[in-house]
Design a protein around this motif. Structure first.
Motif, PDB file in Angstrom:
ATOM      1  N   VAL A  21      38.373  26.904  72.813  1.00 18.08           N
ATOM      2  CA  VAL A  21      37.493  27.386  71.757  1.00 18.08           C
ATOM      3  C   VAL A  21      38.137  28.541  71.004  1.00 18.08           C
ATOM      4  CG1 VAL A  21      35.480  28.848  71.600  1.00 18.08           C
ATOM      5  CG2 VAL A  21      35.250  26.578  72.449  1.00 18.08           C
ATOM      6  N   GLN A  22      38.806  29.402  71.754  1.00 21.84           N
ATOM      7  CA  GLN A  22      39.423  30.536  71.083  1.00 21.84           C
ATOM      8  C   GLN A  22      40.565  30.093  70.183  1.00 21.84           C
ATOM      9  OE1 GLN A  22      40.274  33.262  74.191  1.00 21.84           O
ATOM     10  NE2 GLN A  22      38.287  34.286  73.982  1.00 21.84           N
ATOM     11  N   THR A  23      41.333  29.144  70.671  1.00 23.83           N
ATOM     12  CA  THR A  23      42.446  28.652  69.855  1.00 23.83           C
ATOM     13  C   THR A  23      41.922  28.010  68.588  1.00 23.83           C
ATOM     14  OG1 THR A  23      43.386  28.075  71.979  1.00 23.83           O
ATOM     15  CG2 THR A  23      44.637  27.454  70.035  1.00 23.83           C
ATOM     16  N   VAL A  24      40.862  27.195  68.765  1.00 21.85           N
ATOM     17  CA  VAL A  24      40.299  26.539  67.581  1.00 21.85           C
ATOM     18  C   VAL A  24      39.788  27.591  66.603  1.00 21.85           C
ATOM     19  CG1 VAL A  24      38.411  25.112  66.759  1.00 21.85           C
ATOM     20  CG2 VAL A  24      39.767  24.366  68.676  1.00 21.85           C
ATOM     21  N   ALA A  25      39.132  28.601  67.150  1.00 18.90           N
ATOM     22  CA  ALA A  25      38.607  29.648  66.271  1.00 18.90           C
ATOM     23  C   ALA A  25      39.743  30.359  65.554  1.00 18.90           C
ATOM     24  CB  ALA A  25      37.788  30.651  67.065  1.00 18.90           C
ATOM     25  N   ASP A  26      40.851  30.578  66.284  1.00 19.97           N
ATOM     26  CA  ASP A  26      41.998  31.219  65.637  1.00 19.97           C
ATOM     27  C   ASP A  26      42.594  30.326  64.561  1.00 19.97           C
ATOM     28  OD1 ASP A  26      41.742  33.448  67.054  1.00 19.97           O
ATOM     29  OD2 ASP A  26      43.300  33.012  68.535  1.00 19.97           O
ATOM     30  N   LEU A  27      42.716  29.050  64.912  1.00 25.99           N
ATOM     31  CA  LEU A  27      43.302  28.114  63.944  1.00 25.99           C
ATOM     32  C   LEU A  27      42.431  28.000  62.712  1.00 25.99           C
ATOM     33  CD1 LEU A  27      44.518  25.270  66.281  1.00 25.99           C
ATOM     34  CD2 LEU A  27      45.923  26.867  65.010  1.00 25.99           C
ATOM     35  N   ALA A  28      41.117  28.113  62.943  1.00 27.16           N
ATOM     36  CA  ALA A  28      40.193  27.928  61.826  1.00 27.16           C
ATOM     37  C   ALA A  28      40.249  29.075  60.834  1.00 27.16           C
ATOM     38  CB  ALA A  28      38.781  27.774  62.347  1.00 27.16           C
ATOM     39  N   THR A  29      40.937  30.168  61.208  1.00 26.03           N
ATOM     40  CA  THR A  29      41.014  31.268  60.240  1.00 26.03           C
ATOM     41  C   THR A  29      41.877  30.893  59.053  1.00 26.03           C
ATOM     42  OG1 THR A  29      42.779  32.140  61.570  1.00 26.03           O
ATOM     43  CG2 THR A  29      40.637  33.200  61.812  1.00 26.03           C
ATOM     44  N   ARG A  30      42.757  29.913  59.253  1.00 26.81           N
ATOM     45  CA  ARG A  30      43.608  29.516  58.124  1.00 26.81           C
ATOM     46  C   ARG A  30      43.033  28.264  57.471  1.00 26.81           C
ATOM     47  NH1 ARG A  30      48.864  31.109  58.009  1.00 26.81           N
ATOM     48  NH2 ARG A  30      49.356  32.838  59.392  1.00 26.81           N
ATOM     49  N   PRO A  31      42.806  28.340  56.171  1.00 24.73           N
ATOM     50  CA  PRO A  31      42.183  27.194  55.510  1.00 24.73           C
ATOM     51  C   PRO A  31      43.031  25.934  55.560  1.00 24.73           C
ATOM     52  CG  PRO A  31      42.639  28.982  53.953  1.00 24.73           C
ATOM     53  CD  PRO A  31      42.967  29.474  55.295  1.00 24.73           C
ATOM     54  N   LEU A  37      42.319  19.937  61.756  1.00 24.67           N
ATOM     55  CA  LEU A  37      41.314  20.115  62.798  1.00 24.67           C
ATOM     56  C   LEU A  37      40.216  19.082  62.660  1.00 24.67           C
ATOM     57  CD1 LEU A  37      40.974  23.969  62.878  1.00 24.67           C
ATOM     58  CD2 LEU A  37      41.794  22.532  64.699  1.00 24.67           C
ATOM     59  N   GLN A  38      39.823  18.842  61.417  1.00 32.77           N
ATOM     60  CA  GLN A  38      38.751  17.871  61.206  1.00 32.77           C
ATOM     61  C   GLN A  38      39.190  16.484  61.654  1.00 32.77           C
ATOM     62  OE1 GLN A  38      37.641  17.248  57.197  1.00 32.77           O
ATOM     63  NE2 GLN A  38      35.630  16.456  57.690  1.00 32.77           N
ATOM     64  N   ASN A  39      40.443  16.145  61.273  1.00 30.09           N
ATOM     65  CA  ASN A  39      40.936  14.825  61.655  1.00 30.09           C
ATOM     66  C   ASN A  39      41.051  14.680  63.159  1.00 30.09           C
ATOM     67  OD1 ASN A  39      41.047  14.192  59.019  1.00 30.09           O
ATOM     68  ND2 ASN A  39      43.227  14.664  58.800  1.00 30.09           N
ATOM     69  N   ALA A  40      41.321  15.801  63.845  1.00 24.99           N
ATOM     70  CA  ALA A  40      41.427  15.742  65.300  1.00 24.99           C
ATOM     71  C   ALA A  40      40.045  15.667  65.963  1.00 24.99           C
ATOM     72  CB  ALA A  40      42.184  16.945  65.816  1.00 24.99           C
ATOM     73  N   ASP A  74      33.334  19.720  52.798  1.00 23.34           N
ATOM     74  CA  ASP A  74      33.283  18.496  53.613  1.00 23.34           C
ATOM     75  C   ASP A  74      32.907  18.843  55.051  1.00 23.34           C
ATOM     76  OD1 ASP A  74      33.947  16.973  51.542  1.00 23.34           O
ATOM     77  OD2 ASP A  74      36.091  16.847  52.019  1.00 23.34           O
ATOM     78  N   LEU A  75      33.563  19.887  55.545  1.00 22.92           N
ATOM     79  CA  LEU A  75      33.284  20.287  56.928  1.00 22.92           C
ATOM     80  C   LEU A  75      31.865  20.811  57.051  1.00 22.92           C
ATOM     81  CD1 LEU A  75      36.687  21.845  57.778  1.00 22.92           C
ATOM     82  CD2 LEU A  75      35.566  20.051  59.037  1.00 22.92           C
ATOM     83  N   ALA A  76      31.425  21.513  55.997  1.00 20.06           N
ATOM     84  CA  ALA A  76      30.046  22.000  56.026  1.00 20.06           C
ATOM     85  C   ALA A  76      29.080  20.829  56.088  1.00 20.06           C
ATOM     86  CB  ALA A  76      29.775  22.847  54.790  1.00 20.06           C
ATOM     87  N   GLU A  77      29.437  19.792  55.339  1.00 22.96           N
ATOM     88  CA  GLU A  77      28.588  18.603  55.360  1.00 22.96           C
ATOM     89  C   GLU A  77      28.619  17.951  56.733  1.00 22.96           C
ATOM     90  OE1 GLU A  77      29.072  16.904  51.206  1.00 22.96           O
ATOM     91  OE2 GLU A  77      28.660  15.162  52.444  1.00 22.96           O
ATOM     92  N   ALA A  78      29.824  17.969  57.320  1.00 14.96           N
ATOM     93  CA  ALA A  78      29.950  17.400  58.667  1.00 14.96           C
ATOM     94  C   ALA A  78      29.064  18.158  59.649  1.00 14.96           C
ATOM     95  CB  ALA A  78      31.400  17.442  59.112  1.00 14.96           C
ATOM     96  N   VAL A  79      28.975  19.463  59.465  1.00  9.90           N
ATOM     97  CA  VAL A  79      28.107  20.267  60.335  1.00  9.90           C
ATOM     98  C   VAL A  79      26.661  19.822  60.165  1.00  9.90           C
ATOM     99  CG1 VAL A  79      27.216  22.580  60.747  1.00  9.90           C
ATOM    100  CG2 VAL A  79      29.640  22.245  60.373  1.00  9.90           C
ATOM    101  N   VAL A  80      26.283  19.588  58.903  1.00 10.19           N
ATOM    102  CA  VAL A  80      24.902  19.170  58.656  1.00 10.19           C
ATOM    103  C   VAL A  80      24.643  17.789  59.247  1.00 10.19           C
ATOM    104  CG1 VAL A  80      23.261  18.564  56.859  1.00 10.19           C
ATOM    105  CG2 VAL A  80      24.678  20.574  56.608  1.00 10.19           C
ATOM    106  N   LYS A  81      25.613  16.891  59.021  1.00  9.78           N
ATOM    107  CA  LYS A  81      25.415  15.516  59.483  1.00  9.78           C
ATOM    108  C   LYS A  81      25.473  15.413  60.999  1.00  9.78           C
ATOM    109  CE  LYS A  81      26.830  13.056  55.394  1.00  9.78           C
ATOM    110  NZ  LYS A  81      28.039  12.701  54.656  1.00  9.78           N
ATOM    111  N   GLY A  82      26.243  16.336  61.597  1.00  7.46           N
ATOM    112  CA  GLY A  82      26.363  16.299  63.051  1.00  7.46           C
ATOM    113  C   GLY A  82      25.152  16.855  63.783  1.00  7.46           C
ATOM    114  N   ASP A  83      24.089  17.148  63.040  1.00  7.21           N
ATOM    115  CA  ASP A  83      22.858  17.682  63.641  1.00  7.21           C
ATOM    116  C   ASP A  83      23.108  18.946  64.444  1.00  7.21           C
ATOM    117  OD1 ASP A  83      21.060  16.037  62.568  1.00  7.21           O
ATOM    118  OD2 ASP A  83      21.133  14.554  64.188  1.00  7.21           O
ATOM    119  N   ILE A  84      24.016  19.746  63.956  1.00  7.49           N
ATOM    120  CA  ILE A  84      24.317  20.972  64.677  1.00  7.49           C
ATOM    121  C   ILE A  84      23.322  22.057  64.309  1.00  7.49           C
ATOM    122  CG2 ILE A  84      26.092  22.745  64.941  1.00  7.49           C
ATOM    123  CD1 ILE A  84      28.123  20.521  64.662  1.00  7.49           C
ATOM    124  N   LEU A  85      22.812  21.954  63.071  1.00  4.61           N
ATOM    125  CA  LEU A  85      21.938  23.028  62.593  1.00  4.61           C
ATOM    126  C   LEU A  85      20.703  23.262  63.456  1.00  4.61           C
ATOM    127  CD1 LEU A  85      22.175  22.558  58.744  1.00  4.61           C
ATOM    128  CD2 LEU A  85      23.321  24.208  60.170  1.00  4.61           C
TER     129      LEU A  85
END
Lengths: 507, 378
Positions: A21-31, A37-40, A74-85
């Motif tokens: 989780v930390q690595t992903v969070a670090d990686l996510a700092t770079r656009p 990440l999304q493809n993975a 797109d990722l924001a939409e993925a968050v919405v579609k993934g029922d994460i909200l």
């Protein structure tokens, strides 16, 4: 196997999760990483981690999610579609403050992108949860919640109304009064976003007494806070005369002018916007701004700034000058015209130029005196060039033409009109000649000058349809001169003279 | 009389004949005569009616001309009246305008567009503008100075901290420091600064503290422990409940897993796990994390650049050193005298034991790995 070894497994699993989780969070700092990440399949992996047993992992997962959603819609939409909200909203009410902060961050990142996404956030019932977070003791949580609310409200009136209906405004006003600068800043920004949509929403914000608290902060040393405060005041004042008067009554005025000298250019821009929004309503408000020296301050600010930052200042001068002849004179007396001419010279962008052309039109359209001042600043050739330039945008051409026309119709300053005789196209020329035809019958010196400078000759060369307005003006000019002079300057006069020589029989 | 009658009787036939003749003639001419009579009558009647109509017309014209004349005269009088009225009104209006313009001009000049007032206002405005401009300029200047001062202070602070850190470079009586070059007339600015500041207290780096997992153990809390009198008169701050504080203070020793386990337990378990993982692995391709993909990528040579028939480096290596695993069977049979070989032999036995579980590839790798340290011995 010993108990240690069994525990070892769990410990390792937890460590791996944390590390992931930390690595992903670090990686996510770079656009640029977000797509990979999304493809993975990061979304489906992060989602269960939001419900992890370890709070740190939950928070970090939310943080990573928020960062991902922040960059990319797109990722924001993925968050919405993934029922994460719904999970986030649920835990926003339940969890500790760190988690609340992270969850509010995700909501903010999702709501930022588009009205649809913001609507999705609202539909999950996030607003109520955010309102509860606004009542939290921790300023960090409040800040995150206020920010999310601002991002939701920013898109349109409906969303804003939904936010207001949840009772956010009084809490935001309370947040403004907190000592933390960051919280103040975000709350002011959220108020600005809410108030900008409609007069009713602005009235709601005003009714909670936000103006007095906002007005107190205009001399705060923090530049970013000042930006938001002035933006909020501007958004409130822009809707109607009543609220604008309320903003003025908060006695921000001589003090706010000081911020036109602020080193931060956005502060300056927002102050200028606020002044513009106030002056545009009525002549009285404009008069008030003029009387406190606002016009001089804005003109100085135009000198200090560059580019787009100038735009509200320019428009403010235009609005002030548009209200009445006296106010336009006040702009002229405050040396606004030379400053605007300098701006017209320096600016590159079409919309700024268009605003300047419009402002000139407003200043010069009242009386010949006003028009003369504009003409002396050598504005006509520039406006004409803007109108004739094929690279100018359509809006700029229209504004330049209208401005030029409205000044020309009042201008009696002939030296400035003369060059236009040679360069202007017929639709502008019409007004120029009209002015000459009005002035020449009454001014003998001007008649003389008009002949010696070659104006009369130029007028004779104009091919006008008989019976048209321009022909009438030309006739009116010709009537001011003896016939032989007019004939002398008519094209083809030398040929007729030669013909007469040929026909002449010496006795 | 009689004679006449007789005469008449004699003429009866003639008369009869005459009667018929006449009747016939009359019948013959009837049509003609009738037409003539009609013609005559129509002419006469026409004349009569025309005369009557002419008479009527004459009368009508008389009536009409009288009436028309009457009405027209009335209308004309009306027209004249209105024209006169309009003329009058125009005149009055003109006069009214004259009066109004004088009055309005006077009024506006006096009260509304007072030229002097306007001039005064504009002058006042100019003054106000100059004032504002001056004030703003002054304020901006003040702000600028303030910012510069803060920046300077910050720089000074940084320099001071730097000097504190470098305090050990201060020159002593015996030995000049690096900032105090004997070849220069006067010492460096830093040297002067070093003299003024106090050295930074050297502190060891803060140790990493592991946040322990607190498992509440109520049995170890000492409930009845006498409390010390407070140091300050005033109680300070909102404290956590005493129970909790006690609990935290007298928490029993909970050695971490690491402390509690034997020193080699981790390695053993790791080994075990490794083997287990090897046994149960489904996919041979290892999972590479997504961070630093470039570093994790293994270099794979192109197919046409790599060859199984490698050139043996001439003269540097003995051919027996190459491809040792292929010669393994022969080597094992060789009797060995040196102690190094004996050690290797022992190791290999161990490897063989493990190799029951391993694939041939792994086996080869292990042997190679073990063999490398001994290469130099040959």
């Amino acid at each position: 196997m010993s108990q240690r070894q069994i525990l070892q497994v769990f410990e390792q699993y937890q460590k791996a999760r944390t590390q992931f989780v930390q690595t992903v969070a670090d990686l996510a700092t770079r656009p640029q990483n977000s797509e990979t990440l999304q493809n993975a399949g990061v979304m489906s992996l992060l989602r269960p981690l939001l419900l992890d047993a370890v709070p740190t992992i939950q928070q970090t997962a939310a943080l990573a999610l928020g960062r991902l959603a922040n960059y990319n819609d797109d990722l924001a939409e993925a968050v919405v579609k993934g029922d994460i909200l719904p999970q986030l909203v649920y835990s926003l009410a339940e969890q500790n403050r760190f988690y609340k902060k992270a969850a509010a961050f995700v909501l903010r990142a999702v709501a930022k992108h588009s009205p649809e996404l913001a609507q999705a956030v609202v539909d999950c019932g996030a607003v109520d949860a955010l309102v509860i977070s606004l009542e939290e003791f921790d300023p960090g949580v409040k800040e995150a919640a206020a920010w999310a609310i601002g991002n939701i409200a920013r898109h349109n009136g409906q969303l804003s109304q939904a936010v207001v209906d949840a009772g956010v405004v009084p809490l935001l006003v309370l947040c403004i009064q907190e000592p933390e600068i960051a919280l103040k800043r975000v709350a002011a920004s959220a108020l600005s976003d809410i108030a900008k949509h409609s007069p009713e929403l602005a009235q709601t914000v005003v009714d909670t007494g936000a103006i007095a608290h906002l007005a107190q902060m205009i001399l705060n040393p923090d530049a970013k806070l000042k930006r938001q405060v002035f933006s909020a005041l501007g958004q409130i004042a822009k809707h109607s005369v009543d609220v604008a008067e309320m903003v003025v009554e908060a006695e921000i005025f001589p003090a706010a002018l000081v911020c036109l000298k602020d080193p931060d250019e956005y502060v300056r821009k927002n102050v200028a916007t606020l002044i513009r929004e106030i002056t545009k309503h009525t002549p009285e408000l404009s008069q008030m701004i003029v009387n406190v020296g606002g016009v001089a301050a804005v003109i100085d600010y135009l000198g200090d700034s560059k580019g787009n930052v100038r735009l509200p200042g320019i428009m403010m001068l235009g609005y002030v000058a548009a209200h009445s002849e006296n106010l336009a004179m006040a702009v002229i007396v405050s040396k606004g015209v030379p400053q605007l001419a300098i701006c017209l010279e320096e600016e590159q962008e079409d919309h700024v130029k268009a605003a300047i052309a419009w402002a000139f039109g407003q200043i010069g359209r009242h009386t010949p005196e006003h028009a003369k001042v504009v003409a002396v600043a050598n504005v006509f050739p520039k406006l004409l060039n803007l109108y004739l330039d094929t690279e100018s945008s359509e809006d700029l051409q229209v504004k330049a033409k209208k401005g030029l026309k409205s000044i020309l119709q009042k201008c009696t300053y002939l030296p400035a009109l003369e060059p236009l005789l040679y360069e202007a196209p017929s639709n502008i020329l019409k007004h120029v000649i009209c002015q000459f035809s009005k002035v020449l019958p009454h001014d003998s010196k001007a008649r003389r000058l008009f002949v010696t400078s070659g104006g009369l000759k130029k007028v004779q060369e104009i091919k006008a349809e008989p019976g048209s307005a321009i022909q009438e003006y030309i006739n009116a000019i010709n009537n001011c001169y003896p016939e032989e002079i007019v004939r002398y300057y008519s094209p083809g006069y030398s040929e007729t003279l030669l013909e007469r020589i040929e026909k002449y029989q010496p006795t | 009389m009689m004679a006449r009658l007789v005469k008449l009787y004699r003429q009866v036939d003639l008369i009869k004949e005459q009667h018929f003749i006449r009747n016939r003639i009359a019948e013959e001419n009837r049509q003609k005569e009738n037409e003539a009579a009609v013609r005559i009558q129509s002419w006469f009647r026409g004349c009569q009616v025309r005369a009557y109509i002419r008479h009527l017309h004459k009368n009508a014209i008389l009536i009409q001309k009288t009436w028309r004349g009457f009405t027209a005269r009335a209308l004309f009088r009306q027209r004249v009246k209105t024209a006169y009225f309009i003329m009058k009104m125009n005149f009055y209006n003109k006069m009214a305008v004259k009066i109004q313009q004088r009055w309005r001009g006077f009024y506006v000049r006096k009260y509304v567009h007072n030229y002097y007032a306007r001039k005064r206002y504009l002058e006042g405005l100019t003054r106000k503008n100059e004032h504002i401009r001056r004030d703003l300029e002054k304020f901006a200047e003040f702000q600028r100075r303030e910012r510069k001062r803060i920046a300077l202070e910050k720089e000074e602070q940084e320099k001071k901290i730097q000097a504190q850190r470098l305090h050990f470079l201060l020159s002593t009586k015996q030995c000049p420091g690096v900032f105090n070059s004997p070849f220069r007339a006067e010492p460096d600015e830093m040297e002067l600064r070093l003299r003024t500041v106090k050295p930074l207290l050297v502190r060891s780096a803060p140790k990493e503290r592991k946040t322990p997992n607190i498992t509440p153990d109520l049995s170890s809390v000492m409930p009845n422990r006498e409390r010390l009198p407070p140091i300050h008169k005033k109680t300070q701050g909102p404290f956590r409940p005493a129970l909790e504080v006690q609990q935290q203070r007298y928490r029993p020793l909970e050695p971490s897993l690491r402390v509690a386990t034997s020193i080699t337990a981790l390695e053993e378990a790791r080994e075990e796990l490794k083997l287990h993982e090897w046994r149960t692995r489904v996919i041979d391709q290892t999972f590479l994390p997504f961070s630093n993909p470039s570093r994790n990528k293994r270099y794979e040579g192109l197919m046409h650049t790599s060859t199984p028939f490698e050139q043996v480096a001439y003269g540097t290596k003995h051919f027996r050193d190459e491809h040792k695993e292929l010669l393994q069977g022969k080597k094992q049979a060789l009797p060995s005298a040196s102690s190094a070989i004996a050690r290797k032999y022992l190791l290999r036995n161990e490897i063989n034991k493990r190799a029951l579980l391993l694939t041939p590839l792994m086996y080869a790798w292990l042997i190679l790995d073990v063999a490398t340290p001994f290469r130099s011995a040959f």
